[in-house]
Scaffold this motif. Structure first.
Motif, PDB file in Angstrom:
ATOM      1  N   LYS A 112      -6.419-104.732  22.955  1.00  0.00           N
ATOM      2  CA  LYS A 112      -6.110-105.387  21.679  1.00  0.00           C
ATOM      3  C   LYS A 112      -4.694-105.095  21.210  1.00  0.00           C
ATOM      4  O   LYS A 112      -4.041-105.952  20.612  1.00  0.00           O
ATOM      5  CB  LYS A 112      -7.128-104.931  20.625  1.00  0.00           C
ATOM      6  CG  LYS A 112      -7.138-105.795  19.377  1.00  0.00           C
ATOM      7  CD  LYS A 112      -8.384-105.542  18.534  1.00  0.00           C
ATOM      8  CE  LYS A 112      -8.424-106.487  17.339  1.00  0.00           C
ATOM      9  NZ  LYS A 112      -9.631-106.282  16.513  1.00  0.00           N
ATOM     10  N   TYR A 113      -4.203-103.882  21.481  1.00  0.00           N
ATOM     11  CA  TYR A 113      -2.874-103.467  21.012  1.00  0.00           C
ATOM     12  C   TYR A 113      -2.080-102.861  22.166  1.00  0.00           C
ATOM     13  O   TYR A 113      -1.874-101.644  22.222  1.00  0.00           O
ATOM     14  CB  TYR A 113      -3.006-102.451  19.871  1.00  0.00           C
ATOM     15  CG  TYR A 113      -3.838-102.923  18.702  1.00  0.00           C
ATOM     16  CD1 TYR A 113      -3.345-103.880  17.815  1.00  0.00           C
ATOM     17  CD2 TYR A 113      -5.115-102.409  18.488  1.00  0.00           C
ATOM     18  CE1 TYR A 113      -4.098-104.305  16.727  1.00  0.00           C
ATOM     19  CE2 TYR A 113      -5.875-102.837  17.403  1.00  0.00           C
ATOM     20  CZ  TYR A 113      -5.370-103.791  16.537  1.00  0.00           C
ATOM     21  OH  TYR A 113      -6.127-104.222  15.468  1.00  0.00           O
ATOM     22  N   ILE A 148      -0.679 -98.240  14.107  1.00  0.00           N
ATOM     23  CA  ILE A 148      -0.834 -99.134  15.252  1.00  0.00           C
ATOM     24  C   ILE A 148       0.050-100.380  15.116  1.00  0.00           C
ATOM     25  O   ILE A 148       0.528-100.930  16.106  1.00  0.00           O
ATOM     26  CB  ILE A 148      -2.324 -99.542  15.410  1.00  0.00           C
ATOM     27  CG1 ILE A 148      -3.159 -98.330  15.831  1.00  0.00           C
ATOM     28  CG2 ILE A 148      -2.489-100.680  16.415  1.00  0.00           C
ATOM     29  CD1 ILE A 148      -2.793 -97.730  17.166  1.00  0.00           C
ATOM     30  N   HIS A 149       0.274-100.830  13.897  1.00  0.00           N
ATOM     31  CA  HIS A 149       1.048-102.049  13.674  1.00  0.00           C
ATOM     32  C   HIS A 149       2.536-101.758  13.445  1.00  0.00           C
ATOM     33  O   HIS A 149       3.283-102.639  13.050  1.00  0.00           O
ATOM     34  CB  HIS A 149       0.480-102.814  12.473  1.00  0.00           C
ATOM     35  CG  HIS A 149      -0.987-103.100  12.597  1.00  0.00           C
ATOM     36  ND1 HIS A 149      -1.476-104.072  13.441  1.00  0.00           N
ATOM     37  CD2 HIS A 149      -2.069-102.524  12.004  1.00  0.00           C
ATOM     38  CE1 HIS A 149      -2.802-104.083  13.357  1.00  0.00           C
ATOM     39  NE2 HIS A 149      -3.187-103.165  12.507  1.00  0.00           N
TER      40      HIS A 149
END
Length: 451
Positions: free
Chosen positions: A436-437, A23-24
């Motif tokens: 959030k993402y 995700i990052h």
């Protein structure tokens, strides 16, 4: 295996958990899915959540699941039940309804004008999760919304109340609710000026109120022991994903054919030509939900629309055994062809109800054209999500028939619109993830749509 985020989709019957990694990074991945029966009726939704996580572990062939975030969407416990109360049906009541639908609500009652005794009785019987009060342009009519607020406050239902009407009423609304056991949210007017819709601020507040209070719903009280991030209504999550995608690829429509309902989400602006003749404004992001169009619970409704004899003639085989032993998931080729016909009828009917039309009016000055409803002619992409439009063999053919079926007066997508399928069936989960993402959610969404 390191999992960054789990996203649960807590449905009325089934709970699905999707796992995502990276995700990052610039390469987020959808790595697996687990599912289990939803356990709202057992008084604890986490039983079904844990079951879905166990199924995920089995599917990934791992002993333990480690994750940073656990997010969720929910349509369990009746989903987000709302009642909406405005001043004039075609103006403030309609605007408030658009705000609630776009947030993912199931609207059980819409009223216009002063609440009657019968309306009050209906509100008590419905037991909504949230009540939305609107009414009056800014600095316009004040009394109807204040009267309705007094009546609703006196019910003392202990549920959130959102006021999204005439800005002049804010202080009075606070006074009305200060002695009652209802959490009050005051938000910008959904219809501040004639021909101006302002629904997005209200939608955000509805979702925030849902997240804050859903944990008190039957069976949901322990959900925070597992879920540590946003919880939003599942239809609202699909809308969040649609809006995110629209910013990247352009105007679109998303269709979700389920067992009980068919939802249509469009994120598109009117063409200049239609905008000039539109009788009343439409939101850029619009959702409609058709409670009579589903291919399992409401199979007989859709079948009756087609006609049993007509459908049997088109398919060329006896459909009575399929009807008598109807299953939620078709297995045989004949069952799949049968469900494809139902899905086509649900899709075309739902889009017809969602789309606007052009009408010719005749008067003393001659003929003129006016438009009503949502203009879909600028749509570049038609997207299928939900079980039927992601799993049936003929899903793309079904969606291609949308542009072919629009008559000249119906504001349907054109034949240039491209067909996309949510192949991983994760659009709702990615709508939650986007809170959030957003960048990771967009990349995952495009991967599922194969663009």
């Amino acid at each position: 295996m390191k999992i960054d985020v789990l996203v649960a989709e807590i449905g009325s019957t089934t709970t699905v958990v999707n796992a995502f990694s990276g995700i990052h990074t610039d390469n987020p991945l959808f790595i697996g899915q687990g599912q289990s029966p939803t356990t709202v009726l057992d008084g604890d939704v986490t039983i079904g959540l844990k079951g879905a996580v166990e199924d995920l572990k089995s599917n990934l062939n791992i002993a333990e699941v480690e994750y940073d975030d656990f997010l969720a969407s929910s349509s369990a416990a009746g989903g987000l039940k709302m009642t909406v109360h405005g001043l004039v049906y075609d103006m403030t009541a309609k605007a408030a309804k658009e705000a609630a639908l776009g947030a993912g609500a199931i609207i059980h009652l819409v009223t216009a004008g002063r609440l009657r005794r019968s309306d009050i009785k209906k509100i008590q019987d419905i037991k909504p999760n949230i009540i939305l009060i609107a009414g009056g342009l800014d600095f316009g009519e004040r009394d109807t919304a204040l009267y309705n607020a007094e009546e609703i406050a006196a019910l003392n239902l202990g549920i959130p109340v959102i006021y999204a009407g005439n800005i002049e009423n804010h202080e009075d609304i606070k006074e009305i609710f200060k002695d009652y056991n209802s959490k009050l949210y005051i938000v910008d007017n959904v219809y501040p000026k004639v021909d101006l819709l302002n629904v997005e601020p209200c939608r955000k507040v509805i979702q925030n109120a849902f997240e804050e209070h859903i944990v008190h719903a039957p069976g949901m009280t322990k959900v925070r022991s597992m879920v540590n991030g946003p919880i939003i209504p599942t239809p609202g999550a699909v809308m969040e994903a649609a809006k995110l995608l629209k910013e990247d690829i352009g105007d679109l429509i998303v269709i979700d054919v389920g067992g009980a309902t068919t939802d249509v989400h469009s994120v598109t602006k009117d063409s200049d030509e239609i905008a000039r003749i539109l009788l009343s404004p439409e939101p850029e992001a619009k959702r409609t939900v058709e409670g009579d169009l589903g291919v399992y619970v409401n199979m007989k409704n859709v079948l009756s629309r087609i006609g049993e004899e007509k459908l049997q003639s088109e398919l060329g085989f006896d459909i009575k055994p399929i009807i008598e032993n109807y299953k939620p998931i078709p297995k045989t080729d004949e069952e799949k062809r049968f469900v494809e016909k139902l899905t086509l009828e649900a899709v075309l009917t739902a889009v017809k109800r969602h789309a606007g039309t052009v009408r010719r009016l005749y008067g003393e000055s001659g003929r003129k054209s006016v438009a009503e409803g949502k203009d879909l002619t600028q749509v570049k992409y038609i997207i299928g999500t939900g079980g039927a439009l992601t799993r049936l063999p003929g899903r793309a053919d079904i969606m291609e028939k949308i542009s072919e079926s629009g008559k000249g007066t119906e504001l349907f997508p054109t034949k240039e619109a491209k067909i996309l399928v949510d192949n991983h069936y994760i659009m709702a989960s990615l709508g939650v993830l986007s809170k959030k993402y957003p960048q990771a959610a967009l990349k995952l969404l495009k991967a599922s749509l194969e663009i």
